[in-house]
Design a protein around this motif. Sequence first.
Motif, mmCIF file in Angstrom:
data_model
loop_
_atom_site.group_PDB
_atom_site.id
_atom_site.type_symbol
_atom_site.label_atom_id
_atom_site.label_comp_id
_atom_site.label_asym_id
_atom_site.label_seq_id
_atom_site.Cartn_x
_atom_site.Cartn_y
_atom_site.Cartn_z
ATOM 1 N N TRP A 87 0.857 -1.097 0.044
ATOM 2 C CA TRP A 87 -0.023 -0.057 -0.272
ATOM 3 C C TRP A 87 0.663 1.273 -0.006
ATOM 4 O O TRP A 87 0.742 2.214 -0.909
ATOM 5 C CB TRP A 87 -1.002 0.002 1.304
ATOM 6 N N GLN A 90 2.785 1.810 -3.335
ATOM 7 C CA GLN A 90 1.656 2.239 -4.530
ATOM 8 C C GLN A 90 1.226 3.740 -4.100
ATOM 9 O O GLN A 90 1.235 4.505 -5.143
ATOM 10 C CB GLN A 90 0.559 1.273 -4.546
ATOM 11 N N ASP A 295 -7.560 -2.723 -1.354
ATOM 12 C CA ASP A 295 -7.577 -2.922 -2.515
ATOM 13 C C ASP A 295 -6.359 -2.569 -3.105
ATOM 14 O O ASP A 295 -6.317 -1.857 -4.202
ATOM 15 C CB ASP A 295 -8.768 -2.326 -3.108
ATOM 16 N N ILE A 296 -5.114 -2.954 -2.791
ATOM 17 C CA ILE A 296 -3.947 -3.098 -3.293
ATOM 18 C C ILE A 296 -3.891 -3.818 -4.680
ATOM 19 O O ILE A 296 -4.853 -4.613 -5.052
ATOM 20 C CB ILE A 296 -2.677 -3.417 -2.595
ATOM 21 N N ALA A 297 -3.112 -3.530 -5.595
ATOM 22 C CA ALA A 297 -3.171 -4.125 -6.697
ATOM 23 C C ALA A 297 -3.185 -5.663 -6.846
ATOM 24 O O ALA A 297 -3.838 -6.261 -7.652
ATOM 25 C CB ALA A 297 -2.040 -3.708 -7.802
ATOM 26 N N GLN A 298 -2.428 -6.245 -5.699
ATOM 27 C CA GLN A 298 -2.282 -7.569 -5.817
ATOM 28 C C GLN A 298 -3.570 -8.357 -5.329
ATOM 29 O O GLN A 298 -3.719 -9.651 -5.754
ATOM 30 C CB GLN A 298 -1.217 -8.014 -4.684
ATOM 31 N N TRP A 301 -5.231 -10.401 -8.042
ATOM 32 C CA TRP A 301 -4.257 -11.555 -8.663
ATOM 33 C C TRP A 301 -5.500 -12.656 -8.450
ATOM 34 O O TRP A 301 -6.107 -13.117 -7.350
ATOM 35 C CB TRP A 301 -3.367 -11.746 -8.043
ATOM 36 N N LYS A 310 -12.262 -1.023 -0.432
ATOM 37 C CA LYS A 310 -11.318 -0.075 -1.177
ATOM 38 C C LYS A 310 -11.048 1.229 -0.952
ATOM 39 O O LYS A 310 -12.214 1.860 -0.602
ATOM 40 C CB LYS A 310 -11.873 -0.201 -2.753
#
Length: 352
Positions: A87, A90, A295-298, A301, A310
């Motif tokens: 987090w 980013q 709601d990190i990018a990972q 996945w 989020k």
Amino acid sequence: MSEHPNIQEAKRPERATADTVAKLAGVSRVAVSRAFNPHASLKKEKRDLILKIAKELGYTPDMAGRALVTRRSHLVGVIVPDVCSPWESQEIDALTTALQGEGFATLLFKTRTDQSMDERLLTYMKGFNLDSIIAFAENVSPDTLTHSLGRAVPIYVSYSEDGSLPNQPGSTSVFDRLIVDQKTGIDQAVALMQAYGCKNFAYLGGTTTSLANTERERAFKCIMKERGLPEPLVLQGDYTYETALASTLDLFKVGEGVDGIFSANDVGAFGVIDALRFRLGLRVPEDVKVVGFDDIAQSGWLSYNLTTVKIDLEDRVRALVRLILRRLKDPNAPAMTETLQTRLIVRGTVGS
């Protein structure tokens, strides 16, 4: 070959000056200065010409000299407790990009592990004559920063409903704040888990010194009570994968387990999911529902496909930049605020 004929005829000085650029472009020295300010009013054709000539001459504005005249350094400080977690990394990346787009450079200051500031760093801050500073570490008080910064007004991120900083009672300094409304997104998460049959919940916490975690846990417990659900178990956490995995194993091997786990962050939720699937032989979401936060990018996945609350990173960064620009426009204004909402992102760890 240069496309501007006058440059070939000019004797190139050892160090190009604004006067040189102005003469070759056929504009005033003021116009040259305005060309390097993205917010200054100047016709596009004129700005493009000035910047082109400046580039060919190797001219760049003397920022130190400009700061003496304008009392603006175009520097924004950012205080963080951590730069490695997903987090924070980013957010720093997005914030730095947005600030550069507004003509600011970013100086990064890291706290000690207890989120206090080294006195030497506070001295550096004053020497840089920062235009603004964003404190992501609530243990560094507004009074401390105001004393160290001089004219700049610090910005804090608050997770309290009223925008206060509970760790800093009695502060007399003006500070701006971004208020994050966590309750809306958490309520959506609990409602979804309840709709899929969850009756026994656990809250996996973050670090105990984190204001975000304290308010997140308080909001979660409040929502559980409002929905007629029993008091959740509270698991030890520190926002890390390893601690989350260990706490989940303890919950199910020593305790009676639960059918729903809400994690204070997404990385913790990853540790929960892996403990359930690979160490305990339980299914997610069939046996246990899991929800994260951030709601990190990972989180998107496929191996995790995590349902999570989020905090919109783009909106958060945009709000912080607005606070900086509004404060620079009106330095003596009373405390300014922006409010950011949260919402649930539904993926595959609660229902199929």
